[in-house]
Design a protein around this motif. Structure first.
Motif, short mmCIF file in Angstrom:
data_model
loop_
_atom_site.label_atom_id
_atom_site.label_comp_id
_atom_site.label_asym_id
_atom_site.label_seq_id
_atom_site.Cartn_x
_atom_site.Cartn_y
_atom_site.Cartn_z
N LEU A 110 0.63 -1.12 -0.09
CA LEU A 110 -0.02 -0.05 0.01
C LEU A 110 0.87 1.18 -0.02
O LEU A 110 0.52 2.37 -0.67
N GLN A 111 1.92 1.27 0.62
CA GLN A 111 2.78 2.38 0.69
C GLN A 111 3.58 2.58 -0.59
O GLN A 111 3.57 3.85 -1.11
N ILE A 112 3.85 1.33 -1.39
CA ILE A 112 4.22 1.81 -2.72
C ILE A 112 3.38 2.36 -3.79
O ILE A 112 3.40 3.25 -4.59
N GLY A 113 1.99 1.72 -3.52
CA GLY A 113 0.77 2.20 -4.33
C GLY A 113 0.14 3.37 -3.99
O GLY A 113 -0.12 4.17 -5.19
N LEU A 114 0.19 3.62 -2.76
CA LEU A 114 -0.40 5.14 -2.24
C LEU A 114 0.47 6.22 -2.23
O LEU A 114 -0.05 7.17 -1.93
N PHE A 115 1.73 5.98 -1.86
CA PHE A 115 2.74 6.90 -1.45
C PHE A 115 3.78 7.19 -2.59
O PHE A 115 4.08 8.13 -2.92
N VAL A 116 4.65 5.89 -2.45
CA VAL A 116 5.83 5.89 -3.31
C VAL A 116 5.72 6.15 -4.70
O VAL A 116 6.24 7.25 -5.15
N THR A 117 4.63 5.61 -5.27
CA THR A 117 4.53 5.80 -6.79
C THR A 117 3.88 7.04 -7.00
O THR A 117 4.45 7.89 -7.89
N PRO A 118 2.79 7.63 -6.34
CA PRO A 118 2.36 9.02 -6.44
C PRO A 118 3.67 10.05 -6.15
O PRO A 118 3.63 11.17 -6.82
N ALA A 119 4.21 9.77 -5.22
CA ALA A 119 5.59 10.80 -4.92
C ALA A 119 6.47 10.70 -6.12
O ALA A 119 7.04 12.04 -6.40
N LEU A 120 6.73 9.84 -6.69
CA LEU A 120 7.56 9.66 -7.87
C LEU A 120 7.07 10.37 -9.05
O LEU A 120 7.57 10.85 -9.77
N VAL A 121 5.61 10.25 -9.20
CA VAL A 121 4.95 11.17 -10.26
C VAL A 121 4.99 12.56 -10.04
O VAL A 121 5.26 13.22 -11.02
N ILE A 122 4.90 13.01 -8.72
CA ILE A 122 5.13 14.27 -8.42
C ILE A 122 6.44 14.90 -8.62
O ILE A 122 6.72 16.04 -9.15
N ALA A 123 7.48 14.10 -8.32
CA ALA A 123 8.72 14.41 -8.49
C ALA A 123 9.12 14.58 -9.71
O ALA A 123 9.88 15.37 -10.25
N GLY A 124 8.61 13.40 -10.76
CA GLY A 124 8.84 13.72 -11.86
C GLY A 124 8.05 14.98 -12.65
O GLY A 124 8.62 15.64 -13.53
N TRP A 125 7.01 15.31 -12.13
CA TRP A 125 6.38 16.66 -12.52
C TRP A 125 7.10 17.93 -12.00
O TRP A 125 7.39 18.80 -12.79
N ALA A 126 7.91 17.67 -10.86
CA ALA A 126 8.66 19.06 -10.42
C ALA A 126 10.02 18.92 -11.18
O ALA A 126 10.49 20.01 -11.58
N ILE A 127 10.70 18.02 -11.78
CA ILE A 127 11.87 18.09 -12.46
C ILE A 127 11.63 17.93 -13.89
O ILE A 127 12.71 17.80 -14.59
N GLY A 128 10.71 17.87 -14.36
CA GLY A 128 10.20 18.07 -15.71
C GLY A 128 10.42 16.45 -16.23
O GLY A 128 10.62 16.51 -17.62
N GLN A 129 10.30 15.48 -15.76
CA GLN A 129 10.18 14.22 -16.35
C GLN A 129 8.84 13.67 -16.48
O GLN A 129 7.84 13.73 -15.46
N PRO A 130 8.15 13.09 -17.61
CA PRO A 130 7.00 12.64 -17.71
C PRO A 130 6.67 11.34 -16.96
O PRO A 130 6.08 10.30 -17.64
N MET A 131 6.88 11.19 -15.81
CA MET A 131 6.35 9.98 -14.96
C MET A 131 5.07 10.00 -14.80
O MET A 131 4.20 10.84 -14.43
N THR A 132 4.39 8.87 -15.35
CA THR A 132 2.54 8.78 -15.42
C THR A 132 2.35 7.51 -14.55
O THR A 132 3.19 6.69 -14.41
N LEU A 133 1.17 7.24 -14.27
CA LEU A 133 0.50 6.10 -13.63
C LEU A 133 0.12 5.18 -15.07
O LEU A 133 -0.66 4.22 -14.74
N PHE A 134 0.42 5.51 -16.11
CA PHE A 134 0.02 4.71 -17.31
C PHE A 134 1.01 3.60 -17.69
O PHE A 134 2.26 4.03 -18.12
N PHE A 135 0.85 2.62 -17.09
CA PHE A 135 1.96 1.61 -17.16
C PHE A 135 1.72 0.59 -18.39
O PHE A 135 0.63 0.57 -19.07
N ASP A 136 2.71 -0.29 -18.76
CA ASP A 136 2.38 -1.29 -19.81
C ASP A 136 1.10 -2.22 -19.67
O ASP A 136 0.85 -2.41 -18.18
#
Length: 397
Positions: A312-338
């Motif tokens: 749950l930490q990975i799904g509800l915190f780590v992954t969203p946090a990485l999406v927001i981190a990518g947003w902040a540094i200009g990397q298109p990290m999304t929740l659209f997986f393979d």
């Protein structure tokens, strides 16, 4: 009468005074070093550092660092268990999962800076799968060996099931959005904006889940008190061990990441298989060992709490946090997986929800989860890379 009363007044309100006054740091060190036969593998810790810093071949670096993490993970589990005897299973489960996933978050941010978006996605998905299927499977199997069944809180299990379903939904919606968009450009822009908004919502849900778990409904996640088992190390030494060992594990994990590319070339292993199957096992080795250890001691609320809460930490915190981190540094990290990965996650969450909803487990359910993980591993081993979905079709470490 007065003497007896005087003695009672001098006794502490909390028990185990006799044990706590005799435990010093040196005694704690000896107890910790003799706590497991796995500690004999600590010899690989300096060997791994030497091999890495001396520029040894990638297979040697990978293998030595892998072996070095095994005893360190066991030490981390031992220190966490010592703390659990003092602060309760709920806080201990949160602490254990946090230490393991902090490594995942750091490695994810480093990979994001280098533009390895598919690596980050694969690592996040692999962490969820390894905790839900591999770790929980071993917990049910080894914990249920010799017992008719084990039990844990039903309400807590159902809450976790609902949150796992929400995690799956957060990945299914972007996939459906992309599939129904009119143009590829609209899909990319829409999925990116959708992912940013969804990430914020998921992080809010995670914060509310912590309030639910640690405050308003903490009784649902606590194991019964074990009066016979008492701490064998001091609280200071346990906390110090937890911090130091977690830091060393994170260093070895970084060395492993650096050696994966060479291992792929030398061993002929697919990059997706390494990113989704092997890397999360190493990155989450700490809570893996701890969860299984607690299950074998019939502390199922704590064991399930570590395995499921970590997912749950990975799904509800780590992954969203990485999406927001990518947003902040200009990397298109999304929740659209393979697409293939999303289907695998949906199927895995489905079978886990079926097994934990009744609040009971046995060794056969452990076999079912481990079999599911074996099938998933085989699927990723045989599946070609660079097919549909995701932000970057190439998974190159």
């Amino acid at each position: 009468m007065n003497k007896s009363s005087h003695m009672n007044e001098n006794q502490p309100l909390l028990g185990h005074n006799r044990n706590q006054t005799k435990i010093d740091n040196w005694t704690s060190f000896k107890v910790t070093m003799l706590s497991s036969k796995f500690n004999a593998l600590l010899v690989f810790v300096p060997l791994a550092f030497v091999a890495t810093l001396s520029g040894a071949s990638a297979p040697w670096v990978f293998s030595l660092n892998f072996l070095a993490i095994i005893p360190l993970a066991k030490l981390l589990g031992f220190a966490t268990e010592e703390i659990a005897l003092r602060c309760g299973s709920t806080l201990s489960a949160l602490l254990n999962a946090t230490f393991g996933n902090a490594v995942e978050l750091i490695l994810g941010i480093v990979a994001l800076k280098e533009g390895l978006i598919r690596v980050v996605q694969a690592s996040c998905l692999g962490s969820i799968l390894s905790n839900l299927l591999l770790v929980l499977g071993f917990c049910f199997l080894l914990g249920g060996a010799g017992r008719s069944e084990q039990s844990f809180n039903v309400t807590a299990a159902q809450t976790s099931s609902s949150l796992l379903a929400l995690t799956t939904l957060s990945l299914l919606v972007p996939a459906a959005f992309s599939a129904t968009a009119e143009t590829e450009e609209d899909a990319e822009i829409g999925v990116l904006n959708l992912s940013h908004g969804t990430a914020l919502i998921l992080m809010l849900v995670y914060i509310l889940f912590l309030v639910f778990q640690l405050k308003t409904h903490s009784h649902l996640y606590e194991d019964e008190e074990d009066d016979e088992e008492q701490p064998s190390t001091s609280l200071f030494f346990s906390c110090l061990t937890l911090v130091i060992v977690a830091a060393v594990v994170s260093v070895h994990a970084e060395y492993l990441v650096g050696a994966i590319e060479g291992v792929v070339l030398s061993w002929g292993i697919d990059e997706t298989f390494v990113g989704i199957i092997l890397l999360p096992i190493v990155g989450n080795a700490a809570e893996h060992v701890s969860a299984v250890t607690f299950a074998m001691k019939n502390k199922m609320n704590l064991s399930v709490g570590i395995a499921v809460s970590s997912s749950l930490q990975i799904g509800l915190f780590v992954t969203p946090a990485l999406v927001i981190a990518g947003w902040a540094i200009g990397q298109p990290m999304t929740l659209f997986f393979d697409d293939f990965e999303t289907v695998i996650l949906f199927s895995s969450v489905l079978i886990v929800n079926y097994l934990i909803n009744d609040g009971r487990s046995n060794w056969l359910e452990g076999v079912l989860l481990l079999s599911s993980y074996a099938i998933v591993s085989l699927a990723f081993y045989c599946h070609p890379t660079g097919t549909g979905g995701g932000s970057d079709p190439a998974l190159v470490l």
